[in-house]
Structures are given as C-alpha cells and as structure tokens.
Design a protein around this motif. Structure first.
Motif, PDB file in Angstrom:
ATOM      1  N   ASP A 145       5.316  12.465  -2.002  1.00 52.69           N
ATOM      2  CA  ASP A 145       4.089  11.713  -1.770  1.00 52.69           C
ATOM      3  C   ASP A 145       3.176  11.978  -2.972  1.00 52.69           C
ATOM      4  O   ASP A 145       2.407  12.931  -2.997  1.00 52.69           O
ATOM      5  CB  ASP A 145       3.430  12.143  -0.454  1.00 52.69           C
ATOM      6  CG  ASP A 145       2.174  11.325  -0.142  1.00 52.69           C
ATOM      7  OD1 ASP A 145       1.637  10.693  -1.079  1.00 52.69           O
ATOM      8  OD2 ASP A 145       1.718  11.330   1.019  1.00 52.69           O
ATOM      9  N   ASN A 168       0.845  -1.207   0.000  1.00 55.09           N
ATOM     10  CA  ASN A 168       0.000   0.000   0.000  1.00 55.09           C
ATOM     11  C   ASN A 168       0.877   1.253   0.000  1.00 55.09           C
ATOM     12  O   ASN A 168       2.102   1.163   0.105  1.00 55.09           O
ATOM     13  CB  ASN A 168      -0.995   0.008   1.180  1.00 55.09           C
ATOM     14  CG  ASN A 168      -0.325  -0.095   2.524  1.00 55.09           C
ATOM     15  OD1 ASN A 168       0.593   0.664   2.834  1.00 55.09           O
ATOM     16  ND2 ASN A 168      -0.776  -1.051   3.325  1.00 55.09           N
ATOM     17  N   GLY A 169       0.225   2.387  -0.105  1.00 53.16           N
ATOM     18  CA  GLY A 169       0.955   3.647  -0.194  1.00 53.16           C
ATOM     19  C   GLY A 169       1.659   4.018   1.105  1.00 53.16           C
ATOM     20  O   GLY A 169       2.717   4.645   1.087  1.00 53.16           O
ATOM     21  N   THR A 170       1.071   3.630   2.234  1.00 53.70           N
ATOM     22  CA  THR A 170       1.694   3.922   3.525  1.00 53.70           C
ATOM     23  C   THR A 170       3.024   3.163   3.658  1.00 53.70           C
ATOM     24  O   THR A 170       4.032   3.733   4.094  1.00 53.70           O
ATOM     25  CB  THR A 170       0.746   3.524   4.679  1.00 53.70           C
ATOM     26  OG1 THR A 170      -0.550   4.081   4.433  1.00 53.70           O
ATOM     27  CG2 THR A 170       1.264   4.024   6.010  1.00 53.70           C
ATOM     28  N   ALA A 211      -1.838   9.210   6.437  1.00 55.02           N
ATOM     29  CA  ALA A 211      -0.789   8.237   6.101  1.00 55.02           C
ATOM     30  C   ALA A 211       0.585   8.887   5.978  1.00 55.02           C
ATOM     31  O   ALA A 211       1.598   8.271   6.333  1.00 55.02           O
ATOM     32  CB  ALA A 211      -1.129   7.520   4.789  1.00 55.02           C
ATOM     33  N   THR A 215       0.925   9.895  -4.063  1.00 54.95           N
ATOM     34  CA  THR A 215      -0.131   8.888  -3.975  1.00 54.95           C
ATOM     35  C   THR A 215      -1.451   9.348  -4.597  1.00 54.95           C
ATOM     36  O   THR A 215      -2.290   8.528  -4.923  1.00 54.95           O
ATOM     37  CB  THR A 215      -0.389   8.526  -2.500  1.00 54.95           C
ATOM     38  OG1 THR A 215      -0.537   9.749  -1.765  1.00 54.95           O
ATOM     39  CG2 THR A 215       0.755   7.732  -1.915  1.00 54.95           C
ATOM     40  N   GLU A 216      -1.630  10.681  -4.746  1.00 50.84           N
ATOM     41  CA  GLU A 216      -2.887  11.182  -5.322  1.00 50.84           C
ATOM     42  C   GLU A 216      -2.688  11.674  -6.751  1.00 50.84           C
ATOM     43  O   GLU A 216      -3.640  12.142  -7.372  1.00 50.84           O
ATOM     44  CB  GLU A 216      -3.420  12.334  -4.439  1.00 50.84           C
ATOM     45  CG  GLU A 216      -3.624  11.888  -2.999  1.00 50.84           C
ATOM     46  CD  GLU A 216      -4.291  12.915  -2.104  1.00 50.84           C
ATOM     47  OE1 GLU A 216      -4.515  14.056  -2.548  1.00 50.84           O
ATOM     48  OE2 GLU A 216      -4.593  12.553  -0.950  1.00 50.84           O
ATOM     49  N   LYS A 264      -8.290   5.510  -5.192  1.00 52.49           N
ATOM     50  CA  LYS A 264      -7.356   6.293  -5.987  1.00 52.49           C
ATOM     51  C   LYS A 264      -7.708   6.206  -7.480  1.00 52.49           C
ATOM     52  O   LYS A 264      -8.626   5.486  -7.868  1.00 52.49           O
ATOM     53  CB  LYS A 264      -5.914   5.814  -5.715  1.00 52.49           C
ATOM     54  CG  LYS A 264      -5.458   6.069  -4.260  1.00 52.49           C
ATOM     55  CD  LYS A 264      -5.507   7.524  -3.903  1.00 52.49           C
ATOM     56  CE  LYS A 264      -4.705   7.995  -2.718  1.00 52.49           C
ATOM     57  NZ  LYS A 264      -4.808   7.374  -1.432  1.00 52.49           N
ATOM     58  N   SER A 317       0.014   5.226  -4.568  1.00 58.31           N
ATOM     59  CA  SER A 317      -0.962   4.346  -3.908  1.00 58.31           C
ATOM     60  C   SER A 317      -1.966   3.847  -4.935  1.00 58.31           C
ATOM     61  O   SER A 317      -2.362   4.583  -5.843  1.00 58.31           O
ATOM     62  CB  SER A 317      -1.708   5.111  -2.804  1.00 58.31           C
ATOM     63  OG  SER A 317      -2.844   4.368  -2.378  1.00 58.31           O
ATOM     64  N   MET A 355       3.327  16.779  -0.881  1.00 61.70           N
ATOM     65  CA  MET A 355       2.227  15.900  -1.293  1.00 61.70           C
ATOM     66  C   MET A 355       1.369  16.677  -2.298  1.00 61.70           C
ATOM     67  O   MET A 355       0.991  17.815  -2.044  1.00 61.70           O
ATOM     68  CB  MET A 355       1.408  15.499  -0.057  1.00 61.70           C
ATOM     69  CG  MET A 355       0.402  14.388  -0.295  1.00 61.70           C
ATOM     70  SD  MET A 355      -1.137  14.910  -1.071  1.00 61.70           S
ATOM     71  CE  MET A 355      -1.993  15.651   0.324  1.00 61.70           C
TER      72      MET A 355
HETATM   73  C1  LIG Z   1      -3.888   7.426  -0.252  1.00 58.34           C
HETATM   74  C2  LIG Z   1      -2.796   8.203   0.361  1.00 58.34           C
HETATM   75  C3  LIG Z   1      -1.667   7.573   0.931  1.00 58.34           C
HETATM   76  C4  LIG Z   1      -1.448   6.089   0.964  1.00 58.34           C
HETATM   77  O1  LIG Z   1      -2.555   5.375   1.295  1.00 58.34           O
HETATM   78  P1  LIG Z   1      -2.704   3.778   1.308  1.00 58.34           P
HETATM   79  O2  LIG Z   1      -4.140   3.649   1.665  1.00 58.34           O
HETATM   80  O3  LIG Z   1      -1.782   3.283   2.371  1.00 58.34           O
HETATM   81  O4  LIG Z   1      -2.389   3.207  -0.025  1.00 58.34           O
HETATM   82  C5  LIG Z   1      -0.665   8.386   1.432  1.00 58.34           C
HETATM   83  N1  LIG Z   1      -0.748   9.717   1.398  1.00 58.34           N
HETATM   84  C6  LIG Z   1      -1.817  10.354   0.869  1.00 58.34           C
HETATM   85  C7  LIG Z   1      -1.819  11.840   0.822  1.00 58.34           C
HETATM   86  C8  LIG Z   1      -2.877   9.624   0.342  1.00 58.34           C
HETATM   87  O5  LIG Z   1      -3.929  10.270  -0.175  1.00 58.34           O
END
Ligand SMILES: *Cc1c(COP(=O)(O)O)cnc(C)c1O
Length: 406
Positions: A200, A86-88, A115, A202-203, A229, A224, A174
């Motif tokens: 980051d 996962n992204g975390t 996260a 992830t978005e 997403k 992520s 981010m």
């Molecule tokens: C979705 C997200 C993550 C990671 O999320 P996971 O649910 O662990 O995949 C990290 N940072 C941001 C800003 C996110 O929106």
C-alpha cells in the motif's frame, strides 16, 4: 496558574502555547486557516485537460491514460502500471490478483487509513491486524515474524492461522505518511512463508527505500491520486507490478474483463469498471512533472519542523528512517509517552490558532466493523495513536532549500 486536570496528569497550557509558537516560527503568521494538505496545480494542467475536452477523449480510453500508466510505473520502479479510479479500487484488485480469495485472512497494520482494511473486505477476505514500528510508523517485520511463528503453520501449500483455521493469503505493508516500511526483512519473512506482498504505497509516491522506489518492492503495489495526496488526478489510483501476468489480469479485471474483438461485447468473468478516465489521467500527466520539485519543497519543510522542535521537551518532529528518502507527505509531531494527556488540548490549541492539525486515524481494530477481526498484540500502534499529531504539510509551505539530512 490555571491547569487542566485529565487522566490524573497535570496539563500545563504553557506547553500548548509553546508548540503553537514553534509551528508559527516555521509557517509564518497568517490569519487564514492553514490546511493540512492542499492540492497544487502549477504545471500544464489547464492545457492537457482542455485537450481532452477539445478532442472528446474524456473517458476510459485515451492517450493520457497510456502515458500516465507508463510514467507512474517508471516512478515506482515497476514495469507495468494500471491506472484506476481510486486507491481503494487499486487495493481491491491488487489483492485479488495477488491470489486473495474470499474468507482468506490478509495481514494489515492496524495503524492505517480505513481504505486498506476496507479493500480486504471488498475482496471478501478478513483483515488480520498487526503492530507497527516506532522507527517507521509502519508494519514491524520482527513483531510480525514473532506473531506468525506463534499462530501460523504451513499446511498443504498454504499458511493457516491455527486460531481461526483460515488461510493467511497476503501481507499488506503501508508506508505511513510517506515513510518506507523496513522492506528487506519484511520481504524475506514473506518469502519464507511464501506470502505475496501487496504494497500500500498510496502515501509514498516518490519515496525511496535503500535507493529503490516504493510501490515496486513487492509482488504488486498500489498508489492513490486523491486530492489530499502528494499528486492528484482529482480522484484516482494505480496498480504497479513487475509481473506481466499480474499486470495483464489487473488490467482485465479493471476493464470489465472484455476480450478483444472488433465489435462484439464479450466478457469472460464478472469484473469491475475501475479504469481511470482520460481527463483525470491528463491532470495526472501534468502533475507528474512537478513531483521532484514538490518532494524537494516537502523535505525542506520537514527539515524546518525537525529543527524547530529539536531540543524541545516532551515533543519532537518525526524523522525518516535512516535507510529512507521519504516524500514527507504528511509531517508528524510525536509527543513523548509521558505527554499523551496533552494530545487533545494541543489539537484544540493548534486548530484554534487556524493551523489544521489532525490526530492519526483511529486504529482499525477499534472500529466497529473490524472489532472482531483477528489480531496480534498491538502495543506500539496503541502507543503511537495517542502520540501522533499531523501538522500542515503542503509543498507550497516549503521552499526548494536544503532538505532533511541524515
Ligand atoms: C489514500 C489512501 C488509500 C486510498 O485512498 P483513495 O481515497 O481510495 O484513493 C489507501 N490507503 C491509505 C493508507 C491511504 O492513505
């Protein structure tokens, strides 16, 4: 006429009704709940997942993982990709491979999903919260420059926070809702202080900053593939980088630090089982082929929101920064500052109308577990927190018509 009174301001319910009507003009009439962001499976997902089941390659080794890693790296403008659970987890390991040590501080926007800050704690470090820009909703390089010049100094090859005595070890911008942070001044600032940038992203899969894809802009980036997403593997994430040594270490740490041998179980450090299973990567490979067309539909939807709210008093639809081509992962309405008393009544009216709308995340420095963390002045983020409403943004709500233009 009935008027609700809150925080000393008069709130006119006609405003709420007019915003609901504007959203309906974009989304059409439907009695069903319109979700904030629904996953979409319109490619060869069934075929590729079935192939995993038929072949027995469902777990942490397999050809889909390798293929997914190559494709995700290329999309991010990076040479290497490491698929993870996962992204975390991606952020956790990205911080470690960027050199973050326990008790270091890491610069993180207070306006982010939890996260980002959690991952800093998972690495044993302390998040240090900084402000956002109203133009990008992401980390503000000028405010960060000002803050670092006030609190930090370079000493023995490290950056030290004079207030806490702890080293500052990395900067984590981010790209909020898919809109790229102004990376050139941020990268220049990080370079000046010799701090690694952990993106980051992830978005922001598929978003571009001045023509360069998000994810591959810093020392290491994270993605992520959670269900909400722009693309999903069920759950998943990735680390991307142009640095072969960072890539090697990230892969090693996410795969139990096993050293190659024909049969022996040898591991050379305490590491993680963060590898993405092949069955999720198969889903990812099928999703990737839909990204371009999905972004086109999301940009068309964004254009419709921007046009619908053009010239409306008190509220506007957020538009990507002029240097960016955003994936518009989540569309955002921004109340004017004088209208902040309308945020909660508006959220109630929108959700009552079966339009799933949400406020932005509670700012990190307000959460109990991060309340004592160091921070810069956070005026802009605090203002944005009271003004942001995210509105239904699934790609399926748009068409492939003309998208946002400058
Ligand atoms: C979705 C997200 C993550 C990671 O999320 P996971 O649910 O662990 O995949 C990290 N940072 C941001 C800003 C996110 O929106």
């Amino acid at each position: 006429m009935a008027q609700a009174k809150s925080a000393g301001a008069l709130v006119d319910p006609a405003f709420e009704s007019s915003v609901v009507a504007k959203l309906r003009s974009v989304l059409g009439d439907s009695s069903a709940m319109t979700p904030l962001h629904a996953p979409e499976f319109s490619g060869n997902e069934w075929e590729l997942v079935k192939d995993c089941l038929d072949s027995g390659w469902v777990s942490s080794v397999g050809t889909y993982v390798d293929r997914f890693e190559r494709e995700i790296a290329a999309l991010s403008g990076a040479e290497f990709g490491i698929a993870v659970v996962n992204g975390t987890a991606a952020l956790h390991v990205a911080l470690i491979v960027a050199g973050v040590q326990p008790d270091d501080e890491v610069i993180v926007p207070t306006l982010t999903f939890v996260a980002t800050a959690n991952a800093v704690r998972h690495a044993g470090a302390v998040p240090h919260f900084v402000d956002s820009s109203p133009e990008t909703l992401g980390m503000d390089p000028a405010a960060l420059a000002q803050h670092l010049s006030t609190i930090a100094e370079r000493k023995d090859g490290r950056v030290i926070n004079r207030d806490t005595g702890r080293p500052i070890a990395a900067v984590v911008p981010m790209h909020t809702f898919g809109h790229p942070v102004d990376m050139d001044p941020l990268l220049a600032l990080a370079d000046e202080w010799r701090l690694p940038v952990v993106e980051d992203a992830t978005e922001s899969l598929g978003s571009h900053y001045k023509g360069r894809p998000c994810g591959g802009l810093g020392a290491v980036g994270t993605l992520s593939f959670n269900g909400n997403k722009i693309l999903t593997t069920g759950g998943g994430g990735a680390i991307v980088t142009n640095d072969p040594e960072i890539a090697r270490r990230a892969k090693h740490l996410t795969t139990t630090a096993k050293t190659p041998h024909r049969w022996a179980f040898l591991h050379d450090e305490v590491a993680y089982n963060y590898r993405m299973p092949n069955i999720n990567a198969a889903l990812g490979c099928a999703q990737l082929s839909q990204l371009g067309e999905r972004i086109a539909r999301k940009r068309h939807l964004a254009r419709q929101y921007i046009e619908a709210f053009d010239g409306i008093d008190g509220i506007s639809a957020f538009r990507e920064p002029s240097y960016a081509r955003s994936n518009y992962w989540l569309n955002t309405l921004l109340l004017d500052t004088i209208m902040i008393d309308h945020r909660d009544p508006l959220l109630a009216a929108l959700n009552d109308a079966n339009l799933m709308c949400r406020p932005v995340w509670t700012l990190m420095h307000r959460l109990e577990m991060f309340a004592d963390c160091p921070r810069a002045p956070l005026k802009v983020a605090e203002n944005l927190e009271s003004r942001i409403i995210n509105v239904p943004s699934s790609a399926a709500l748009g068409t492939s018509g003309e998208g946002v233009t400058a």
